[in-house]
Design a protein around this motif. Structure first.
Motif, mmCIF file in Angstrom:
data_model
loop_
_atom_site.group_PDB
_atom_site.id
_atom_site.type_symbol
_atom_site.label_atom_id
_atom_site.label_comp_id
_atom_site.label_asym_id
_atom_site.label_seq_id
_atom_site.Cartn_x
_atom_site.Cartn_y
_atom_site.Cartn_z
ATOM 1 N N UNK A 145 0.828 -1.197 0.000
ATOM 2 C CA UNK A 145 0.000 0.000 0.000
ATOM 3 C C UNK A 145 0.873 1.262 0.000
ATOM 4 N N UNK A 146 1.913 1.190 0.839
ATOM 5 C CA UNK A 146 2.849 2.311 0.906
ATOM 6 C C UNK A 146 3.531 2.545 -0.436
ATOM 7 N N UNK A 147 3.942 1.436 -1.038
ATOM 8 C CA UNK A 147 4.622 1.532 -2.325
ATOM 9 C C UNK A 147 3.698 2.168 -3.354
ATOM 10 N N UNK A 148 2.445 1.755 -3.288
ATOM 11 C CA UNK A 148 1.459 2.326 -4.223
ATOM 12 C C UNK A 148 1.348 3.836 -4.018
ATOM 13 N N UNK A 149 1.283 4.231 -2.737
ATOM 14 C CA UNK A 149 1.166 5.657 -2.420
ATOM 15 C C UNK A 149 2.412 6.412 -2.904
ATOM 16 N N UNK A 150 3.570 5.808 -2.606
ATOM 17 C CA UNK A 150 4.817 6.443 -3.026
ATOM 18 C C UNK A 150 4.863 6.625 -4.533
#
Ligand SMILES: Nc1ncnc2c1ncn2[C@@H]1O[C@H](COP(=O)(O)OP(=O)(O)OP(=O)(O)O)[C@@H](O)[C@H]1O
Ligand SMILES: [Mg+2]
Lengths: 289, 278
Positions: free
Chosen positions: B11-16
């Motif tokens: 999820x974080x990677x997606x946000x980043x």
């Protein structure tokens, strides 16, 4: 620094240290030089470690099956895209290092016939061909009219088509207007992307003749991308065959053939003879199973 | 690593990734805008291309702008009457209607209308030129695509959108007056004298300054979306939609910030407000 040293420097002489952007060409005859260029779009690699030196006045024909990167190569040569790795030198200058203004100036020495003609659909045929001339701001309107007429005549376009919009033309006519537009500025380098595709056999021959004539009239370097073996045999000084990377082993060079057209049929590589004879052979069988 | 961790990281990677791409687009947009302005001052576009763009922006939009303006004024009159009538202050309705139309609703709704009509059309047109390689062909002929395609469109928007806003303001004021005077039988003399007392040159100026900014934003965003269209007919459609959505958000955001800045400016010029409603 003495005056002549400055002049030498400005002339790009090798006696003085030159900037990295101004490198002496590999041979004095080389006009376009692709050095170890690779091109990648997202996850798809299209060109790999391509080395290609094109000499002044040469007519180079690039063949290869659909999707192998011929159009990408032409776009690299005129600086519309930059190689992911490697360099493209035009007249010794790295296209990627040029300022926008300088790049525009160098591009005007090229003529590009796009595969899909890329005519401006809001302008008439006449204005399409005239656009480059008008942009130069050194021709009078009468000169422009005469030149446009002449170019359109050369590609065999009927007089009454001049005021039509591109949408009202047939595919072959569009191609010919694109050719007239590319030739309008008397470029030093002509890039033809499939000039005879979609033309009848007679009109194809007219275009082949035109490519030849353009080269005879003044020293023009031409790079012709084509599938048409007639064009290859008629206009080429040199033929290069590219192969799609997807079907190539990692250690193989992407250029399967590089030489005069007469040697094409004697090429030991099966894939080359298969291409020029236009045989599907085992490729069809593979699809059936 | 536990699956929950991987999911959280995913999820974080997606946000980043999203933030990274958003920043890329914004950066690219700023460079695009800078180049457009530098070309605008370096070399004027040919007269006929500029006139052509002005025609595209202006003439076709006139009718819809007249209709939009009139309805804004009429709706405001209907809504204001209920409130003002209960207070017995009907004659002062004009002040509210006209200030709202001229300062806020006229410029914003006219720009929104034009973002839908002109902005998406520009984006679709340029996107088509991009995917059919016409933009590449231009630069191969020595014409700079930004100078040739974007500058005339930007200048047309800068010249024509404030003019259209004046038209929207005018029909809005007329629409409000027509409903107030003819439907609600407010005495015309009082209606107009109150309107005049509260509507200053400042309000008209604020509206026009806003519309100028809206025009610039709308033109640059739409052209930028068109220039960066993805291939295919889907790419053209997407460019048009994105142009409208992004222009709309930009218009509202600019409206907010300009309101703050312009109010602060007014307070600096006239420490006491030139006139309040009641
Ligand atoms: N802008 C781009 N973005 C992504 N992929 C691209 C782009 N341009 C080309 N490609 C890919 O590069 C490959 C080579 O394309 P290219 O147009 O050079 O083929 P080609 O040899 O000219 O084929 P054809 O003979 O059919 O014209 C294709 O697989 C194509 O999908
Ligand atoms: Mg191609």
């Amino acid at each position: 620094m003495s005056k002549d040293r400055v002049e030498k420097f400005l002339a790009g002489s090798t006696a003085t240290p030159t900037r990295s952007t101004v490198r002496a060409p590999r041979s004095p005859l080389t006009l376009l030089d692709v050095e170890q260029a690779s091109m990648r779009f997202g996850g798809q690699q299209v060109l790999r470690d391509l080395d290609l030196a094109i000499e002044r006045g040469q007519t180079l024909v690039v063949i290869g099956e659909s999707g192998c990167g011929k159009t990408v190569l032409l776009r690299l040569l005129i600086g519309l895209i930059r190689p992911t790795v490697g360099r493209v030198l035009f007249d010794g200058k790295d296209l990627a290092q040029l300022s926008e203004r300088e790049l525009t100036k160098q591009r005007m020495r090229f003529g590009f016939l796009f595969q899909g003609a890329a005519l401006f659909d809001s302008l008439s045929v006449f204005d399409n061909v005239a656009l480059g001339l008008r942009e130069q701001r050194r021709f009078t309107e009468t000169e422009i009219r005469d030149r446009v007429r002449l170019r359109l005549e050369e590609v065999g376009l009927p007089e009454n088509a001049q005021e039509k919009k591109p949408a009202e033309l047939s595919g072959g006519m569009k191609k010919r207007v694109g050719l007239a537009r590319a030739l309008a500025l008397d470029p030093e380098v002509m890039l033809y992307d499939e000039p005879t595709t979609g033309l009848d056999p007679i009109m194809s021959d007219v275009i082949n003749e035109l490519i030849l004539q353009t080269g005879r009239r003044r020293p023009v370097t031409s790079i012709v991308v084509t599938h048409d073996m007639k064009t290859v045999l008629k206009v080429a000084d040199r033929v290069v065959m590219l192969y799609p990377l997807a079907r190539l082993r990692p250690d193989e060079r992407q250029v399967l053939f590089d030489g005069p057209p007469a040697e094409l049929s004697q090429c030991p590589d099966e894939r080359v003879t298969q291409f020029i004879e236009g045989e599907a052979r085992e490729r069809v069988k593979n699809h059936k199973h | 690593m536990a699956t929950a961790d991987v999911e959280r990281l995913g999820w974080l990677a997606w946000l980043g990734d999203w933030v990274y791409h958003a920043l890329l687009v914004v950066g690219d947009f700023l460079i695009f805008s800078g180049r457009t302005f530098s070309w605008m001052f370096r070399r004027r576009p040919a007269r006929h291309t500029l006139l052509h763009s002005c025609h595209d922006v202006g003439v076709g939009s006139l009718i819809v702008i007249i209709i939009t303006g009139a309805f804004i004024g009429m709706v405001l009159a209907v809504q204001a009457y209920a409130e003002f009538h209960s207070l017995g202050l009907e004659t002062r309705m004009g002040s509210l209607i006209n200030v709202s139309v001229v300062r806020e609703l006229g410029p914003v709704l006219a720009a929104t209308m034009l973002a839908g009509r002109v902005g998406s059309a520009m984006a679709a047109e340029l996107a088509t030129m991009r995917i059919s390689e016409q933009i590449d062909a231009l630069s191969c002929l020595g014409a700079n695509p930004i100078h040739y395609l974007v500058v005339p469109r930007l200048m047309a928007c800068v010249l024509v959108i404030p003019l259209l806003t004046v038209v929207a303001d005018f029909t809005g004021v007329m629409g409000g007056a027509m409903i107030s005077i003819h439907l609600y039988d407010i005495e015309a003399h009082h209606y107009w004298s109150h309107s005049r007392a509260y509507l200053g040159m400042w309000d008209i100026g604020v509206g026009l300054v806003k519309s100028l900014f809206f025009g610039v934003a709308l033109a640059l965003i739409s052209c930028h979306r068109g220039f960066n269209a993805r291939p295919g007919s889907q790419g053209v459609g997407k460019a048009a939609t994105e142009a409208f959505v992004a222009s709309f958000i930009a218009i509202l955001a600019l409206d907010f910030f300009l309101a703050i800045i312009l109010n602060a400016l007014r307070d600096r010029i006239w420490p006491t407000p030139p006139g309040s409603l009641f």
